[in-house]
Design a protein around this motif. Sequence first.
Motif, PDB file in Angstrom:
ATOM      1  N   MET A  38      -8.677   7.400  -1.157  1.00 54.06           N
ATOM      2  CA  MET A  38      -8.555   6.657   0.183  1.00 54.06           C
ATOM      3  C   MET A  38      -7.121   6.984   0.740  1.00 54.06           C
ATOM      4  N   ARG A  95      -8.501  -3.511   9.301  1.00 55.52           N
ATOM      5  CA  ARG A  95      -8.894  -3.631   7.708  1.00 55.52           C
ATOM      6  C   ARG A  95      -7.989  -4.797   7.400  1.00 55.52           C
ATOM      7  N   LEU A  96      -6.574  -4.427   7.581  1.00 59.48           N
ATOM      8  CA  LEU A  96      -5.713  -5.596   6.892  1.00 59.48           C
ATOM      9  C   LEU A  96      -5.783  -6.816   7.523  1.00 59.48           C
ATOM     10  N   ASP A 140      -1.773   7.891  -5.850  1.00 58.35           N
ATOM     11  CA  ASP A 140      -3.062   8.254  -5.784  1.00 58.35           C
ATOM     12  C   ASP A 140      -4.113   7.802  -6.832  1.00 58.35           C
ATOM     13  N   ARG A 199      -8.409   1.565  -8.077  1.00 54.21           N
ATOM     14  CA  ARG A 199      -8.686   0.045  -7.190  1.00 54.21           C
ATOM     15  C   ARG A 199     -10.155   0.183  -6.279  1.00 54.21           C
ATOM     16  N   TYR A 200     -10.118   1.559  -5.921  1.00 56.93           N
ATOM     17  CA  TYR A 200     -11.331   1.691  -4.783  1.00 56.93           C
ATOM     18  C   TYR A 200     -12.276   2.452  -5.263  1.00 56.93           C
ATOM     19  N   VAL A 208      -4.756   4.081  -6.472  1.00 54.15           N
ATOM     20  CA  VAL A 208      -5.722   3.915  -5.369  1.00 54.15           C
ATOM     21  C   VAL A 208      -7.284   4.224  -5.543  1.00 54.15           C
ATOM     22  N   HIS A 238       0.907  -1.273  -0.255  1.00 56.49           N
ATOM     23  CA  HIS A 238      -0.065  -0.134  -0.028  1.00 56.49           C
ATOM     24  C   HIS A 238       0.866   1.300   0.259  1.00 56.49           C
ATOM     25  N   GLU A 287      -5.983   5.339   6.242  1.00 56.41           N
ATOM     26  CA  GLU A 287      -7.173   4.425   6.068  1.00 56.41           C
ATOM     27  C   GLU A 287      -6.807   3.112   5.602  1.00 56.41           C
ATOM     28  N   ARG A 288      -6.030   3.140   4.593  1.00 56.92           N
ATOM     29  CA  ARG A 288      -5.915   1.757   4.115  1.00 56.92           C
ATOM     30  C   ARG A 288      -4.907   1.021   4.850  1.00 56.92           C
ATOM     31  N   LEU A 289      -4.179   1.501   5.787  1.00 59.85           N
ATOM     32  CA  LEU A 289      -3.216   0.461   6.830  1.00 59.85           C
ATOM     33  C   LEU A 289      -3.887   0.379   8.190  1.00 59.85           C
ATOM     34  N   LEU A 346      -3.646   6.730   2.781  1.00 59.81           N
ATOM     35  CA  LEU A 346      -2.674   5.751   3.106  1.00 59.81           C
ATOM     36  C   LEU A 346      -3.202   5.279   4.534  1.00 59.81           C
TER      37      LEU A 346
END
Length: 74
Positions: free
Chosen positions: A37, A47-48, A26, A32-33, A29, A21, A41-43, A39
Amino acid sequence: MPHVTIRPILPEDEPLLVKFHETLSDKTVMMRYLQPMMLTERLVHERLARICHSDYDREITLVAEGRMARENCS
């Protein structure tokens, strides 16, 4: 020549998912989503963890591991 192994994701893969990630642009991301979003939020660990702990009866996440094969120098 590269070798690729496809396998189910494992809980131990969470640090690799973080590294993945961190490399995404950008634009990637967004594609993909389908929304921006951040970083952070993605980490989020929860969620992971949900991604890395698959319920094999309902869904599975696959990962591709690549490595370069060593040439046989005889």
